[in-house]
Design a protein around this motif. Structure first.
Motif, PDB file in Angstrom:
ATOM      1  N   GLU A  11       0.855  -1.193   0.000  1.00 29.08           N
ATOM      2  CA  GLU A  11       0.000   0.000   0.000  1.00 29.08           C
ATOM      3  C   GLU A  11       0.886   1.236   0.000  1.00 29.08           C
ATOM      4  O   GLU A  11       1.582   1.501   0.967  1.00 29.08           O
ATOM      5  CB  GLU A  11      -0.888  -0.010   1.252  1.00 29.08           C
ATOM      6  CG  GLU A  11      -1.912  -1.134   1.204  1.00 29.08           C
ATOM      7  CD  GLU A  11      -2.377  -1.546   2.585  1.00 29.08           C
ATOM      8  OE1 GLU A  11      -2.231  -0.752   3.535  1.00 29.08           O
ATOM      9  OE2 GLU A  11      -2.882  -2.673   2.710  1.00 29.08           O
ATOM     10  N   SER A  37      13.062   5.238  -3.708  1.00 29.94           N
ATOM     11  CA  SER A  37      12.417   5.097  -2.406  1.00 29.94           C
ATOM     12  C   SER A  37      11.003   4.550  -2.611  1.00 29.94           C
ATOM     13  O   SER A  37      10.285   4.975  -3.514  1.00 29.94           O
ATOM     14  CB  SER A  37      12.382   6.478  -1.757  1.00 29.94           C
ATOM     15  OG  SER A  37      11.730   6.384  -0.534  1.00 29.94           O
ATOM     16  N   GLY A  38      10.640   3.579  -1.806  1.00 27.21           N
ATOM     17  CA  GLY A  38       9.293   3.012  -1.892  1.00 27.21           C
ATOM     18  C   GLY A  38       9.147   1.945  -2.962  1.00 27.21           C
ATOM     19  O   GLY A  38       8.040   1.533  -3.291  1.00 27.21           O
ATOM     20  N   SER A  39      10.277   1.453  -3.526  1.00 25.38           N
ATOM     21  CA  SER A  39      10.163   0.457  -4.597  1.00 25.38           C
ATOM     22  C   SER A  39      10.011  -0.963  -4.059  1.00 25.38           C
ATOM     23  O   SER A  39       9.812  -1.894  -4.837  1.00 25.38           O
ATOM     24  CB  SER A  39      11.360   0.553  -5.552  1.00 25.38           C
ATOM     25  OG  SER A  39      12.557   0.447  -4.839  1.00 25.38           O
ATOM     26  N   GLY A  40      10.148  -1.132  -2.744  1.00 27.24           N
ATOM     27  CA  GLY A  40       9.894  -2.451  -2.149  1.00 27.24           C
ATOM     28  C   GLY A  40      11.134  -3.182  -1.645  1.00 27.24           C
ATOM     29  O   GLY A  40      11.061  -4.368  -1.341  1.00 27.24           O
ATOM     30  N   LYS A  41      12.266  -2.460  -1.530  1.00 30.70           N
ATOM     31  CA  LYS A  41      13.526  -3.109  -1.136  1.00 30.70           C
ATOM     32  C   LYS A  41      13.421  -3.687   0.284  1.00 30.70           C
ATOM     33  O   LYS A  41      13.744  -4.847   0.523  1.00 30.70           O
ATOM     34  CB  LYS A  41      14.688  -2.104  -1.229  1.00 30.70           C
ATOM     35  CG  LYS A  41      14.844  -1.497  -2.611  1.00 30.70           C
ATOM     36  CD  LYS A  41      15.967  -0.495  -2.686  1.00 30.70           C
ATOM     37  CE  LYS A  41      15.776   0.749  -1.859  1.00 30.70           C
ATOM     38  NZ  LYS A  41      14.650   1.618  -2.284  1.00 30.70           N
ATOM     39  N   THR A  42      12.944  -2.839   1.207  1.00 29.52           N
ATOM     40  CA  THR A  42      12.807  -3.306   2.595  1.00 29.52           C
ATOM     41  C   THR A  42      11.789  -4.445   2.673  1.00 29.52           C
ATOM     42  O   THR A  42      12.001  -5.427   3.384  1.00 29.52           O
ATOM     43  CB  THR A  42      12.372  -2.140   3.508  1.00 29.52           C
ATOM     44  OG1 THR A  42      13.390  -1.144   3.442  1.00 29.52           O
ATOM     45  CG2 THR A  42      12.192  -2.577   4.957  1.00 29.52           C
ATOM     46  N   SER A  43      10.717  -4.327   1.920  1.00 28.65           N
ATOM     47  CA  SER A  43       9.686  -5.375   1.949  1.00 28.65           C
ATOM     48  C   SER A  43      10.258  -6.709   1.469  1.00 28.65           C
ATOM     49  O   SER A  43       9.900  -7.769   2.002  1.00 28.65           O
ATOM     50  CB  SER A  43       8.490  -4.983   1.078  1.00 28.65           C
ATOM     51  OG  SER A  43       7.949  -3.766   1.537  1.00 28.65           O
ATOM     52  N   LEU A  52       7.610 -10.268   7.134  1.00 27.72           N
ATOM     53  CA  LEU A  52       6.472  -9.850   6.302  1.00 27.72           C
ATOM     54  C   LEU A  52       5.986 -11.093   5.559  1.00 27.72           C
ATOM     55  O   LEU A  52       6.787 -11.840   5.009  1.00 27.72           O
ATOM     56  CB  LEU A  52       6.961  -8.792   5.296  1.00 27.72           C
ATOM     57  CG  LEU A  52       5.933  -8.187   4.369  1.00 27.72           C
ATOM     58  CD1 LEU A  52       5.046  -7.195   5.117  1.00 27.72           C
ATOM     59  CD2 LEU A  52       6.630  -7.452   3.213  1.00 27.72           C
TER      60      LEU A  52
HETATM   61  N1  ATP Z   1       3.082  -4.758   5.474  1.00 25.00           N
HETATM   62  C1  ATP Z   1       2.805  -3.939   4.479  1.00 25.00           C
HETATM   63  N2  ATP Z   1       1.611  -3.996   3.853  1.00 25.00           N
HETATM   64  C2  ATP Z   1       1.317  -3.166   2.820  1.00 25.00           C
HETATM   65  N3  ATP Z   1       2.162  -2.235   2.364  1.00 25.00           N
HETATM   66  C3  ATP Z   1       3.361  -2.120   2.954  1.00 25.00           C
HETATM   67  C4  ATP Z   1       3.757  -2.967   4.025  1.00 25.00           C
HETATM   68  N4  ATP Z   1       5.013  -2.629   4.404  1.00 25.00           N
HETATM   69  C5  ATP Z   1       5.385  -1.611   3.603  1.00 25.00           C
HETATM   70  N5  ATP Z   1       4.412  -1.292   2.731  1.00 25.00           N
HETATM   71  C6  ATP Z   1       4.441  -0.250   1.695  1.00 25.00           C
HETATM   72  O1  ATP Z   1       5.266  -0.720   0.642  1.00 25.00           O
HETATM   73  C7  ATP Z   1       5.905   0.368  -0.033  1.00 25.00           C
HETATM   74  C8  ATP Z   1       7.362   0.021  -0.245  1.00 25.00           C
HETATM   75  O2  ATP Z   1       8.023   0.133   1.007  1.00 25.00           O
HETATM   76  P1  ATP Z   1       9.510  -0.387   1.257  1.00 25.00           P
HETATM   77  O3  ATP Z   1       9.899   0.085   2.618  1.00 25.00           O
HETATM   78  O4  ATP Z   1       9.583  -1.823   0.972  1.00 25.00           O
HETATM   79  O5  ATP Z   1      10.294   0.415   0.132  1.00 25.00           O
HETATM   80  P2  ATP Z   1      11.855   0.743   0.010  1.00 25.00           P
HETATM   81  O6  ATP Z   1      12.203   0.530  -1.420  1.00 25.00           O
HETATM   82  O7  ATP Z   1      12.626  -0.019   1.017  1.00 25.00           O
HETATM   83  O8  ATP Z   1      11.873   2.288   0.351  1.00 25.00           O
HETATM   84  P3  ATP Z   1      13.039   3.214   1.015  1.00 25.00           P
HETATM   85  O9  ATP Z   1      14.174   3.235   0.039  1.00 25.00           O
HETATM   86  O10 ATP Z   1      12.370   4.552   1.141  1.00 25.00           O
HETATM   87  O11 ATP Z   1      13.388   2.593   2.342  1.00 25.00           O
HETATM   88  C9  ATP Z   1       5.679   1.603   0.832  1.00 25.00           C
HETATM   89  O12 ATP Z   1       4.756   2.437   0.187  1.00 25.00           O
HETATM   90  C10 ATP Z   1       5.112   1.033   2.137  1.00 25.00           C
HETATM   91  O13 ATP Z   1       4.184   1.909   2.729  1.00 25.00           O
END
Ligand code: ATP
Length: 293
Positions: A11, A37-43, A52
């Motif tokens: 989301e 940022s927000g591309s899903g790397k942490t996820s 997760l």
């Molecule tokens: N458990 C979850 N359920 C639904 N959406 C989620 C969940 N965890 C994170 N998100 C959403 O997923 C998107 C990607 O987040 P994520 O942290 O994976 O990106 P990122 O590439 O690591 O970003 P950054 O470089 O800013 O750390 C964000 O918009 C976040 O709000």
């Protein structure tokens, strides 16, 4: 081999999107994740760690299934043998550095492991200190040692160096790389720093809106195999100085400034602050005696 096939609806503020990744990683590799940022790397890291739960997919390591949505398998994080270091340190504030390492250690860990990590990470003078008395770099060193105290097979690093200055960053990169090699880890690290990625990775993955847009060696991903130089260094461009027919580029490599004479077309589109690679096919070495005082 580590197999990661995950689908997870994420989301985001600009609208939901799907983390949709099919990956096979070789164990023992250093893999970096790069992307907006927000591309899903942490996820992606959190899915691998078991923090997760993907909507669908399968994750396995060495044939052992960690997650399978069809078979309803979800191995808990503590059984996956994964160490995690975050951007912000997550040390226990009420324990000393040594206490944090001891707490992380598993039952039956080899005696002397904590001592070894304290030596490896230069924590000797800091071992009895509490986290809130440490600098950012010292905290991250302690966090890395704590993750290693769990004797992980896989080390996940989520921008662990983002808050550190240049010199501290370079030092910590060395600690990370030497631990990766010494403990024969498979390391996945999120980084936004191109020079860092080029220096550390065997494989780099470019993630965009939940999908892999490129994957390969950093050279394949970022330079399209343009370079075949024998000697390559990554650095930051400081300035470009036009001198009659050539342009002199000053590049900060580590803590040294290197001047490179380039044809104006080679430096087109570059501006100070850009991460660059300086490559040379051959060089004429010069030898000097080091004057010892
Ligand atoms: N458990 C979850 N359920 C639904 N959406 C989620 C969940 N965890 C994170 N998100 C959403 O997923 C998107 C990607 O987040 P994520 O942290 O994976 O990106 P990122 O590439 O690591 O970003 P950054 O470089 O800013 O750390 C964000 O918009 C976040 O709000």
């Amino acid at each position: 081999m580590i197999e990661i096939r995950v689908r997870k609806i994420l989301e985001a503020r600009g609208g939901d999107f799907t983390l949709d990744v099919d990956l096979e990683l070789q164990e023992g590799e250093f893999i970096t994740l790069y992307g907006p940022s927000g591309s899903g790397k942490t996820s992606l890291l959190r899915s691998l760690a078991g923090l997760l739960t993907p909507d669908k997919g399968r994750i396995s390591k060495g044939g052992k299934v960690w997650f399978d949505s069809k078979e309803r398998v979800h191995m808990p994080p503590q059984k996956r043998n994964v160490g995690y270091v975050f951007q912000e340190n997550a040390l226990f504030p009420n324990m000393t550095v040594r206490g944090n390492l001891q707490f992380a250690q598993k039952k039956g860990a080899p005696p002397g492991l904590i001592e070894e990590l304290i030596v490896d990470m230069d924590l000797h003078d800091l071992q009895d200190r509490y986290p809130d008395t440490l600098s950012g770099g010292q905290k991250q060193r302690a966090s890395l040692a704590r993750a290693l105290a769990q004797q992980p097979d896989i080390l996940l690093l989520d921008e662990p160096l983002a808050a550190l200055d240049g010199v501290m960053r370079l030092k910590l990169q060395e600690y990370i790389l030497s631990s990766h090699r010494k403990f024969k880890l498979t390391t996945l690290m999120v980084s936004h720093d191109l020079a860092e990625i080029i220096k550390l990775s065997d494989t780099t993955i470019l993630l965009d809106k939940g999908r892999i847009s490129k994957m390969g060696t950093p050279q394949q991903v970022f330079m399209g195999n343009k370079l075949s130089g024998k000697f390559q260094f990554t650095g930051t461009l400081l300035e470009l100085e036009v001198q009659s027919v050539i342009t002199v580029a000053s590049v900060l490599i580590g803590n040294q400034i290197v001047k490179v004479a380039a044809h104006p077309t080679e430096v087109e589109g570059l501006s100070p602050g850009d991460k660059v690679v300086v490559a040379s096919k051959a060089f004429n070495p010069v030898i000097y005696k080091i004057e010892e005082k």
